[in-house]
Design a protein around this motif. Structure first.
Motif, PDB file in Angstrom:
ATOM      1  N   ASP A 451       0.842  -1.206   0.000  1.00  0.00           N
ATOM      2  CA  ASP A 451       0.000   0.000   0.000  1.00  0.00           C
ATOM      3  C   ASP A 451       0.876   1.254   0.000  1.00  0.00           C
ATOM      4  OD1 ASP A 451      -2.265  -1.594   0.106  1.00  0.00           O
ATOM      5  OD2 ASP A 451      -2.156  -1.746   2.298  1.00  0.00           O
ATOM      6  N   HIS A 452       0.476   2.189  -0.834  1.00  0.00           N
ATOM      7  CA  HIS A 452       1.137   3.512  -0.892  1.00  0.00           C
ATOM      8  C   HIS A 452       2.650   3.418  -0.963  1.00  0.00           C
ATOM      9  CE1 HIS A 452      -2.740   5.253  -0.304  1.00  0.00           C
ATOM     10  NE2 HIS A 452      -2.898   4.742   0.923  1.00  0.00           N
ATOM     11  N   PHE A 453       3.126   2.537  -1.824  1.00  0.00           N
ATOM     12  CA  PHE A 453       4.566   2.325  -1.917  1.00  0.00           C
ATOM     13  C   PHE A 453       5.264   3.526  -2.544  1.00  0.00           C
ATOM     14  CE2 PHE A 453       8.282   0.008  -3.907  1.00  0.00           C
ATOM     15  CZ  PHE A 453       8.963  -0.163  -2.712  1.00  0.00           C
ATOM     16  N   LYS A 454       4.514   4.222  -3.424  1.00  0.00           N
ATOM     17  CA  LYS A 454       5.088   5.403  -4.090  1.00  0.00           C
ATOM     18  C   LYS A 454       5.541   6.419  -3.035  1.00  0.00           C
ATOM     19  CE  LYS A 454       4.001   8.664  -7.827  1.00  0.00           C
ATOM     20  NZ  LYS A 454       4.594   9.761  -7.106  1.00  0.00           N
ATOM     21  N   ARG A 455       4.699   6.549  -1.989  1.00  0.00           N
ATOM     22  CA  ARG A 455       5.015   7.528  -0.940  1.00  0.00           C
ATOM     23  C   ARG A 455       6.329   7.175  -0.237  1.00  0.00           C
ATOM     24  NH1 ARG A 455      -0.331   7.654   2.597  1.00  0.00           N
ATOM     25  NH2 ARG A 455      -1.822   8.069   0.950  1.00  0.00           N
ATOM     26  N   ILE A 456       6.516   5.880  -0.043  1.00  0.00           N
ATOM     27  CA  ILE A 456       7.752   5.456   0.655  1.00  0.00           C
ATOM     28  C   ILE A 456       8.964   5.849  -0.170  1.00  0.00           C
ATOM     29  CG2 ILE A 456       9.057   3.402   1.370  1.00  0.00           C
ATOM     30  CD1 ILE A 456       6.250   2.223   2.114  1.00  0.00           C
ATOM     31  N   ASN A 457       8.865   5.563  -1.478  1.00  0.00           N
ATOM     32  CA  ASN A 457       9.967   5.958  -2.372  1.00  0.00           C
ATOM     33  C   ASN A 457      10.180   7.470  -2.325  1.00  0.00           C
ATOM     34  OD1 ASN A 457      11.062   3.662  -3.536  1.00  0.00           O
ATOM     35  ND2 ASN A 457       9.383   3.466  -5.014  1.00  0.00           N
ATOM     36  N   ASP A 458       9.025   8.172  -2.394  1.00  0.00           N
ATOM     37  CA  ASP A 458       9.128   9.639  -2.432  1.00  0.00           C
ATOM     38  C   ASP A 458       9.709  10.175  -1.123  1.00  0.00           C
ATOM     39  OD1 ASP A 458       8.069   9.463  -4.897  1.00  0.00           O
ATOM     40  OD2 ASP A 458       6.022  10.088  -4.350  1.00  0.00           O
ATOM     41  N   GLY A 465      13.088   2.082  -0.373  1.00  0.00           N
ATOM     42  CA  GLY A 465      12.018   1.361  -1.095  1.00  0.00           C
ATOM     43  C   GLY A 465      12.459  -0.068  -1.408  1.00  0.00           C
ATOM     44  N   ASP A 466      13.702  -0.212  -1.908  1.00  0.00           N
ATOM     45  CA  ASP A 466      14.231  -1.564  -2.216  1.00  0.00           C
ATOM     46  C   ASP A 466      14.296  -2.412  -0.948  1.00  0.00           C
ATOM     47  OD1 ASP A 466      14.470  -0.857  -4.813  1.00  0.00           O
ATOM     48  OD2 ASP A 466      16.659  -0.671  -4.831  1.00  0.00           O
ATOM     49  N   ALA A 467      14.762  -1.797   0.124  1.00  0.00           N
ATOM     50  CA  ALA A 467      14.865  -2.544   1.386  1.00  0.00           C
ATOM     51  C   ALA A 467      13.487  -2.984   1.852  1.00  0.00           C
ATOM     52  CB  ALA A 467      15.549  -1.682   2.438  1.00  0.00           C
ATOM     53  N   GLY A 487       6.409 -15.100  -6.191  1.00  0.00           N
ATOM     54  CA  GLY A 487       7.038 -14.367  -7.289  1.00  0.00           C
ATOM     55  C   GLY A 487       6.683 -12.901  -7.240  1.00  0.00           C
ATOM     56  N   ARG A 488       7.604 -12.091  -7.758  1.00  0.00           N
ATOM     57  CA  ARG A 488       7.342 -10.639  -7.862  1.00  0.00           C
ATOM     58  C   ARG A 488       6.920 -10.391  -9.304  1.00  0.00           C
ATOM     59  NH1 ARG A 488      11.949  -6.102  -7.753  1.00  0.00           N
ATOM     60  NH2 ARG A 488      10.641  -4.249  -7.722  1.00  0.00           N
ATOM     61  N   ILE A 489       5.662  -9.993  -9.486  1.00  0.00           N
ATOM     62  CA  ILE A 489       5.194  -9.872 -10.872  1.00  0.00           C
ATOM     63  C   ILE A 489       5.141  -8.428 -11.354  1.00  0.00           C
ATOM     64  CG2 ILE A 489       3.885 -12.027 -10.812  1.00  0.00           C
ATOM     65  CD1 ILE A 489       1.357 -10.333 -10.638  1.00  0.00           C
ATOM     66  N   GLY A 564     -10.266   0.058   1.513  1.00  0.00           N
ATOM     67  CA  GLY A 564      -9.495   0.779   2.520  1.00  0.00           C
ATOM     68  C   GLY A 564      -8.077   0.290   2.725  1.00  0.00           C
ATOM     69  N   ARG A 565      -7.609  -0.686   1.942  1.00  0.00           N
ATOM     70  CA  ARG A 565      -6.236  -1.217   2.005  1.00  0.00           C
ATOM     71  C   ARG A 565      -5.989  -1.996   3.311  1.00  0.00           C
ATOM     72  NH1 ARG A 565      -5.783   3.395  -1.023  1.00  0.00           N
ATOM     73  NH2 ARG A 565      -4.643   3.143  -2.975  1.00  0.00           N
ATOM     74  N   ASN A 566      -4.804  -2.575   3.403  1.00  0.00           N
ATOM     75  CA  ASN A 566      -4.390  -3.371   4.561  1.00  0.00           C
ATOM     76  C   ASN A 566      -5.469  -4.388   4.941  1.00  0.00           C
ATOM     77  OD1 ASN A 566      -2.840  -4.330   6.646  1.00  0.00           O
ATOM     78  ND2 ASN A 566      -3.488  -2.746   8.111  1.00  0.00           N
TER      79      ASN A 566
HETATM   80  N1  LIG Z   1      12.251   1.295  -4.658  1.00  0.00           N
HETATM   81  C1  LIG Z   1      11.621   0.696  -5.672  1.00  0.00           C
HETATM   82  N2  LIG Z   1      10.476   1.184  -6.120  1.00  0.00           N
HETATM   83  C2  LIG Z   1       9.829   0.580  -7.119  1.00  0.00           C
HETATM   84  C3  LIG Z   1      10.353  -0.559  -7.735  1.00  0.00           C
HETATM   85  N3  LIG Z   1       9.483  -0.949  -8.727  1.00  0.00           N
HETATM   86  C4  LIG Z   1       8.463  -0.076  -8.722  1.00  0.00           C
HETATM   87  N4  LIG Z   1       8.647   0.844  -7.732  1.00  0.00           N
HETATM   88  C5  LIG Z   1       7.803   1.954  -7.360  1.00  0.00           C
HETATM   89  O1  LIG Z   1       6.602   1.481  -6.816  1.00  0.00           O
HETATM   90  C6  LIG Z   1       5.646   2.526  -6.926  1.00  0.00           C
HETATM   91  C7  LIG Z   1       4.289   1.961  -7.258  1.00  0.00           C
HETATM   92  O2  LIG Z   1       3.358   3.047  -7.135  1.00  0.00           O
HETATM   93  P1  LIG Z   1       1.854   2.863  -7.461  1.00  0.00           P
HETATM   94  O3  LIG Z   1       1.652   1.905  -8.591  1.00  0.00           O
HETATM   95  O4  LIG Z   1       1.330   4.242  -7.622  1.00  0.00           O
HETATM   96  O5  LIG Z   1       1.253   2.203  -6.186  1.00  0.00           O
HETATM   97  P2  LIG Z   1       1.253   2.600  -4.695  1.00  0.00           P
HETATM   98  O6  LIG Z   1       1.964   3.895  -4.459  1.00  0.00           O
HETATM   99  O7  LIG Z   1       1.747   1.439  -3.884  1.00  0.00           O
HETATM  100  O8  LIG Z   1      -0.270   2.823  -4.420  1.00  0.00           O
HETATM  101  P3  LIG Z   1      -1.339   1.701  -4.203  1.00  0.00           P
HETATM  102  O9  LIG Z   1      -0.906   0.499  -4.869  1.00  0.00           O
HETATM  103  O10 LIG Z   1      -2.570   2.251  -4.820  1.00  0.00           O
HETATM  104  O11 LIG Z   1      -1.435   1.542  -2.742  1.00  0.00           O
HETATM  105  C8  LIG Z   1       6.199   3.496  -7.977  1.00  0.00           C
HETATM  106  O12 LIG Z   1       6.595   4.705  -7.320  1.00  0.00           O
HETATM  107  C9  LIG Z   1       7.407   2.777  -8.552  1.00  0.00           C
HETATM  108  O13 LIG Z   1       8.424   3.696  -8.881  1.00  0.00           O
HETATM  109  C10 LIG Z   1      11.589  -1.060  -7.248  1.00  0.00           C
HETATM  110  O14 LIG Z   1      12.135  -2.061  -7.735  1.00  0.00           O
HETATM  111  N5  LIG Z   1      12.197  -0.432  -6.234  1.00  0.00           N
END
Ligand SMILES: Nc1nc2c(ncn2[C@@H]2O[C@H](COP(=O)(O)OP(=O)(O)OP(=O)(O)O)[C@@H](O)[C@H]2O)c(=O)[nH]1
Length: 576
Positions: A451-458, A465-467, A487-489, A564-566
Motif C-alpha cells: 500500500d502507498h509504496f510510491k510515498r515510501i519511495n518519495d 524502497g528496495d529494502a 514471485g514478484r510480478i 481501505g487497504r491493509n
Molecule cells: N524502490 C523501488 N520502487 C519501485 C520498484 N518498482 C516499482 N517501484 C515503485 O513502486 C511505486 C508503485 O506506485 P503505485 O503503482 O502508484 O502504487 P502505490 O503507491 O503502492 O499505491 P497503491 O498500490 O494504490 O497503494 C512506484 O513509485 C514505482 O516507482 C523497485 O524495484 N524499487
C-alpha cells in the motif's frame, strides 16, 4: 625348456603379487599393475645358436639362391653381435643373414617380430625355395596376429633371411607351433583389450557428436580413430581385417600418412578441448604451426606425384611429432597453471601417451629394436588417455550444465528480492494448475500489493524502497513457513501460490501474512515506513488458466484497495 618356463612364470607371478600389493595401497594402482604385467610378458629363448651377417656385396651377387649363398667363402660371413636380432643392415635397411637353429627333431616356426616396413625373403630347409612376406603381403590363411611374420621350418639346416626396407634391427626366434600360439594369444589379448577400449570410447564420443553437434566431439572421435588406425597399421593387423586390407597397397607410406594425420587431428582436438587459443595464444599458434600446418604440408608432399624416394619423410615427420609433443605439453601446462581445468585433464591423459609415442618415434628414428614395454605402451596409453579424456568431457558437460542452471536461475528470479520473477512464477503457476487438476486437489492464489509504496519511495528514497521490498518478502516467508512458490510480478506486486489450499485455508494464510507485514515492517532501515499489504485471494476454478487466475486475483486485490487497504479479500471461483 620346462625349467625356463617355470622361471618365467614365477617371475610373472612375483610381478603379479607385487602388483596386488601396490593395488591395495593406491586406488589407481591397477593401471600400474597392468603395465607391469605387460612389461613382464614371458620372453622365451629364441631357439637359435648363432646368426651370421653376410657381406652385402657378396650376398647381392649370390641373389636369393641358397646354393649360391652356401657356396660363399667363409670371409663373407661375420657373427652378428646378437643371436636374437638381425642387426647390421645397410642405410636402406637391406641385408642378408644366416641363422643356425638349435638342433631339434620337432617342427618349428621361424618368427620375425614387428617387421613394420621390412620385406623378407626366407630360404629354409628342406627345399630352400624363396618365401617372401611382409605385413603388406599377409598369407592367404591367417592363423595368428601380424605381430610376427611366421615361416614353417620342417627340417634341420641353416636358414637364410634377406631383408629390405627394415627401419630397425628385427628380432627373430624359432619356436614350436604351440609356444607360438600361446605367446600370440597373450599378445592378442593385451592388444585388443586396449584397442577395444579405444573403439568403444570412439563410438560413444561419435554418438555424442551425432546428438550434440559440437566440433570437439567430432575431433575427439577422429583423433581416437586415427590413433587406432595407426596402431592397427603399424602392427600389420589392419591389412588382415575385412574392410581395411586395401590399405596394404600404400605400404609403409600409408602408415606414415595415418600417423601424420593422427598428429594433426590430435593437435586440433587439444586446442579445442583445452581451450588453448584463448588461454595461451602464442603457444597455441606455435602448436598449430608445428602440429597442424607443417605436418599438413608434409602430407601434401607425401602424396604429391614425383620421385618415388620418400626416405626424407620419417626423419622430418618424427622431428615434427617430437616438437609438437613438447609444445603440446608446454601449452597444456601453462594453460592449466592459468586456471584451465580441462588442460589439467589433458595433461594427465597426455603425459604418459606423449612419453611412449616419443619413445616410439626415437626407436623408429634411431633404429633400436622395439622393447616389450614400448610394444604395448602405445595402445595401452592411448586407451588410458581416451578414458581420462572422456572423464574430462563429462566434466566439461557438467561445467556447461552448471552455467546453464545459473543462467536459467537468473532468467527466472528477481535479482532484488531473490523470489521468482514474472516469467518464473507464471511458469510455476501453469505447472501447479496441471498438477492440481491431475490430482483433483484445490489450488489458491494470493495477489499481494504494497500500500502507498510510491510515498515510501518519495519520502525515504529508492534505497529504502528496495529494502522494503526485501523486508516484505522476508515477512511473507516468516508467515508462510511452508515456502510456497512466491514471485514478484510487478514493482510492488507479488503472487503466492498455495497448492492443496482451499479458499478458507488460503484466507488464513493471507491474513497471517498481512498481520506479519503490518507488525514486522513498521520500520525498515531506520525509516518509519509502516508497511501494509492489500491481498486478493482466489481459488482455481474448472475454467481457469494461469492468465485468468492472475487477473481474478488482481481484481480481488483491487477490491481490498478500494475497501481501505491493509486487508484480505476472497472471491469465489467462476464455476466453483
Ligand atoms: N524502490 C523501488 N520502487 C519501485 C520498484 N518498482 C516499482 N517501484 C515503485 O513502486 C511505486 C508503485 O506506485 P503505485 O503503482 O502508484 O502504487 P502505490 O503507491 O503502492 O499505491 P497503491 O498500490 O494504490 O497503494 C512506484 O513509485 C514505482 O516507482 C523497485 O524495484 N524499487
Amino acid at each position: 625348456m620346462a625349467s625356463l618356463r617355470r622361471w618365467r612364470w614365477s617371475r610373472g607371478g612375483r610381478a603379479a603379487s607385487a602388483a596386488a600389493r601396490v593395488a591395495s595401497a593406491r586406488p589407481y594402482a591397477w593401471l600400474i599393475a597392468c603395465l607391469l604385467m605387460v612389461v613382464c610378458l614371458p620372453v622365451a629363448a629364441n631357439g637359435l645358436q648363432r646368426i651370421d651377417r653376410i657381406d652385402p656385396e657378396q650376398a647381392a651377387q649370390a641373389g636369393a639362391d641358397a646354393t649360391r649363398l652356401a657356396a660363399l667363402p667363409s670371409t663373407a660371413f661375420e657373427p652378428a653381435p646378437s643371436a636374437t636380432q638381425l642387426s647390421g643392415a645397410d642405410a636402406r635397411g637391406r641385408g642378408w643373414w644366416r641363422l643356425h637353429p638349435v638342433p631339434s627333431g620337432d617342427d618349428r616356426v621361424l618368427l620375425v617380430y614387428h617387421p613394420y616396413s621390412a620385406r623378407l625373403t626366407v630360404l629354409a630347409p628342406p627345399d630352400y625355395r624363396a618365401r617372401r612376406a611382409s605385413i603388406f603381403q599377409p598369407p592367404a590363411r591367417i592363423a595368428h596376429s601380424q605381430r610376427a611374420l611366421a615361416f614353417d621350418i620342417d627340417a634341420p639346416g641353416p636358414i637364410w633371411i634377406g631383408v629390405e626396407d627394415a627401419r630397425y634391427p628385427l628380432q627373430v626366434a624359432l619356436r614350436s607351433p604351440r609356444e607360438y600360439a600361446v605367446e600370440d594369444h597373450a599378445h592378442v589379448r593385451v592388444l585388443w583389450l586396449a584397442l577395444g577400449l579405444l573403439i568403444g570410447v570412439a563410438l560413444v564420443v561419435l554418438m555424442f557428436w551425432s546428438r550434440l553437434r559440437e566440433r570437439v566431439y567430432l575431433l575427439f572421435a577422429a583423433s581416437l580413430t586415427s590413433q587406432l588406425l595407426y596402431v592397427l597399421c603399424s602392427y600389420g593387423d589392419a591389412y588382415v581385417l575385412p574392410g581395411l586390407h586395401w590399405l596394404a597397397r600404400f605400404g609403409v607410406e600409408g602408415i606414415w600418412f595415418v600417423a601424420t594425420s593422427s598428429t594433426i587431428l590430435t593437435v586440433l582436438f587439444l586446442l579445442e578441448f583445452a581451450q588453448l587459443r584463448p588461454r595461451v595464444p602464442w603457444l597455441s599458434r606455435a602448436l598449430l604451426l608445428v602440429g597442424g600446418w607443417l605436418p599438413g604440408l608434409l602430407l601434401v608432399a607425401l602424396v604429391w606425384p614425383g620421385p618415388s624416394d620418400r626416405s626424407w619423410f620419417p626423419p622430418l615427420g618424427n622431428l615434427l611429432l617430437l616438437v609438437a609433443n613438447a609444445l603440446a605439453i608446454l601449452s597444456l601446462a601453462v594453460a592449466w597453471w592459468r586456471g584451465g581445468r580441462h588442460a589439467g585433464f589433458v595433461l594427465i591423459a597426455w603425459v604418459p601417451l606423449v612419453t611412449v609415442s616419443t619413445a616410439r618415434a626415437v626407436q623408429l628414428g634411431s633404429g633400436v629394436p622395439l622393447a616389450p614395454w614400448l610394444e604395448y605402451g602405445l595402445p595401452v596409453m592411448e586407451a588410458f588417455a581416451a578414458l581420462v579424456l572422456v572423464l574430462g568431457l563429462a566434466d566439461r558437460m557438467l561445467a556447461f550444465r552448471r552455467e546453464r542452471d545459473v543462467a536459467q536461475n537468473d532468467a527466472q528470479h528477481d535479482a532484488l528480492t531473490g523470489v521468482l520473477n514474472r516469467a518464473g512464477i507464471e511458469r510455476e503457476l501453469r505447472s501447479v494448475i496441471v498438477t492440481a487438476r491431475r490430482q483433483r486437489l484445490p489450488l489458491s492464489v494470493l495477489f499481494l500489493d504494497l500500500d502507498h509504496f510510491k510515498r515510501i519511495n518519495d519520502n525515504f528514497g529508492h534505497a529504502v524502497g528496495d529494502a522494503c521490498l526485501r523486508a516484505v518478502v522476508a515477512a511473507i516467508r516468516n508467515a508462510d513457513t511452508d515456502g510456497h512458490p512466491l514471485g514478484r510480478i510487478g514493482g510492488e506486486e507479488f503472487l503466492l501460490l498455495l497448492p492443496a489450499h482451499h479458499r478458507r485455508h488460503a484466507r488464513d494464510t493471507a491474513e497471517a501474512i498481512r498481520l506479519e507485514v503490518e507488525t514486522s515492517c513498521r520500520e525498515v532501515d531506520g525509516a518509519a515506513v509502516e508497511l501494509t499489504l492489500s491481498i486478493g485471494v482466489v481459488d482455481c476454478g474448472a475454467g481457469d488458466d494461469a492468465a485468468s487466475l492472475i487477473r481474478r486475483a488482481d481484481e480481488a486485490m483491487y477490491e481490498a484497495k478500494h475497501a481501505g487497504r491493509n486487508r484480505v479479500v476472497v472471491v469465489d471461483g467462476p464455476t466453483g
